[in-house]
Design an enzyme around this catalytic site. Structure first.
Site, PDB file in Angstrom:
ATOM      1  CD  GLU A 132      -3.027   1.237   0.562  1.00 38.44           C
ATOM      2  OE1 GLU A 132      -4.036   1.800   0.983  1.00 38.44           O
ATOM      3  OE2 GLU A 132      -2.975   0.701  -0.573  1.00 38.44           O
ATOM      4  CB  THR A 184      -4.083   8.095  -3.373  1.00 36.64           C
ATOM      5  OG1 THR A 184      -5.120   7.137  -3.528  1.00 36.64           O
ATOM      6  CG2 THR A 184      -3.934   8.439  -1.900  1.00 36.64           C
TER       7      THR A 184
END
Length: 313
Positions: A132, A184
């Site tokens: 991640e 993001t």
């Protein structure tokens, strides 16, 4: 018992829940990713195929969330064999639905099962975070609910920092995901570097209200808290097409509140019944269709189970 081939599933997730930036997240029933993972004698990790990404995700192991997470796991247990990984992406990329977290979780869950499940689900968190981190840094607001299911408070990146929260039985969600990717990194770059003391007090108060509302199963108070964000949503509003209009549309159709899913552009409407959630999803979809913007709309509830093993042999 160890296996030679495992197929797993990891659900979509929504982070932040409005005011809880980087510290709150929930898992969603329905959409998610699948992975098929197999050992191979060659020590390397190979991404054999990725379905559903439109060719956008990197196939190089050092750049793919799934393989980086898998490598962290293999190195930890001292496993010399390599892997063959096939990803089936059921989640749109850069959508606010935890696509990168799902890639990491679905792969590590399969790998853990391959070697006889030596780790609990909570103990898989550090391996998933390694992957991640490629996309959004070391924070577990998507990874933790993806692994564990439910609604979670994420007070850090260690296992003892994850706390499950109550899920009201009448909590339903309507979601619309415009075909307007929001990476993001872009959504983080636009955030303010500093906030005022007044904003800090307001924001922490709303987070406390949200957690209290969950414990009391009070959806009205929950919705008020979710829409109380005065820091993150205002900064990102320019990245979220038709945010204001979608909020009005959803509330006219019976939604209690609307908040941004993670970095967006997914918008989530809190509802108190499946019937209302279905209607809200339909109305929000119509709004974007009329604006000639493609979108995905769905109505669902919180996934209480998290990642799961579909088959092992």
């Amino acid at each position: 018992m160890s296996f030679s081939r495992v197929e797993t599933f990891a659900p979509a997730t929504v982070a932040n829940l409005g005011v809880g930036f980087d510290i709150l997240g929930l898992a969603l029933e329905g959409m998610g990713d699948r992975a098929i993972v197999e050992f191979q004698d060659d020590p390397h990790i190979v991404i054999t195929d990725i379905e559903g990404d439109g060719g956008q995700l990197p196939r190089e192991p050092q750049r793919n969330v799934a393989s980086v997470s898998a490598r962290a796991f293999l190195d930890c247990i001292g496993e010399q064999r390599g892997l063959r990984i096939k990803l089936i992406k059921g989640l749109p990329l850069s959508s606010g639905l935890g696509s990168s977290a799902a890639s990491a979780v679905v792969t590590v869950t399969a790998l853990n099962q391959l070697v006889g499940a030596p780790f609990s689900r909570e103990e898989l968190l550090p391996f998933c975070l390694e992957g991640e981190a490629l996309v959004s840094g070391y924070h577990a607001d998507n990874v933790a609910p993806c692994i564990l299911g439910g609604i979670v408070l994420v007070a850090g990146i260690t296992v003892d920092a994850i706390r499950p929260l109550p899920v009201p039985d009448n909590m339903h969600l309507a979601l619309v995901t415009p075909d307007f990717p929001v990476p993001t990194s872009d959504a983080r770059a636009i955030l303010p570097a500093d906030v005022s003391l007044k904003s800090l007090i307001h924001q922490t108060g709303k987070v406390a209200q949200l957690i209290d509302a969950l414990h009391r199963r009070d959806l009205q108070a929950l919705g008020d808290a979710m829409e109380g964000d005065e820091v993150i949503e205002p900064a990102r509003a320019c990245l979220l097409p038709l945010l204001h209009e979608a909020r009005l549309t959803a509330k006219r159709a019976g939604a209690i509140a609307v908040f941004v899913g993670g970095a967006g552009p997914t918008l989530c409407a809190l509802c108190d019944s499946a019937t209302i959630a279905e209607q809200v999803a339909s109305e929000m979809k119509s709004l974007y269709v009329e604006a000639q913007m493609g979108c995905i709309a769905q109505f669902t509830q919180v996934d209480r189970g998290g990642a799961s093993v579909l088959s092992a042999d």
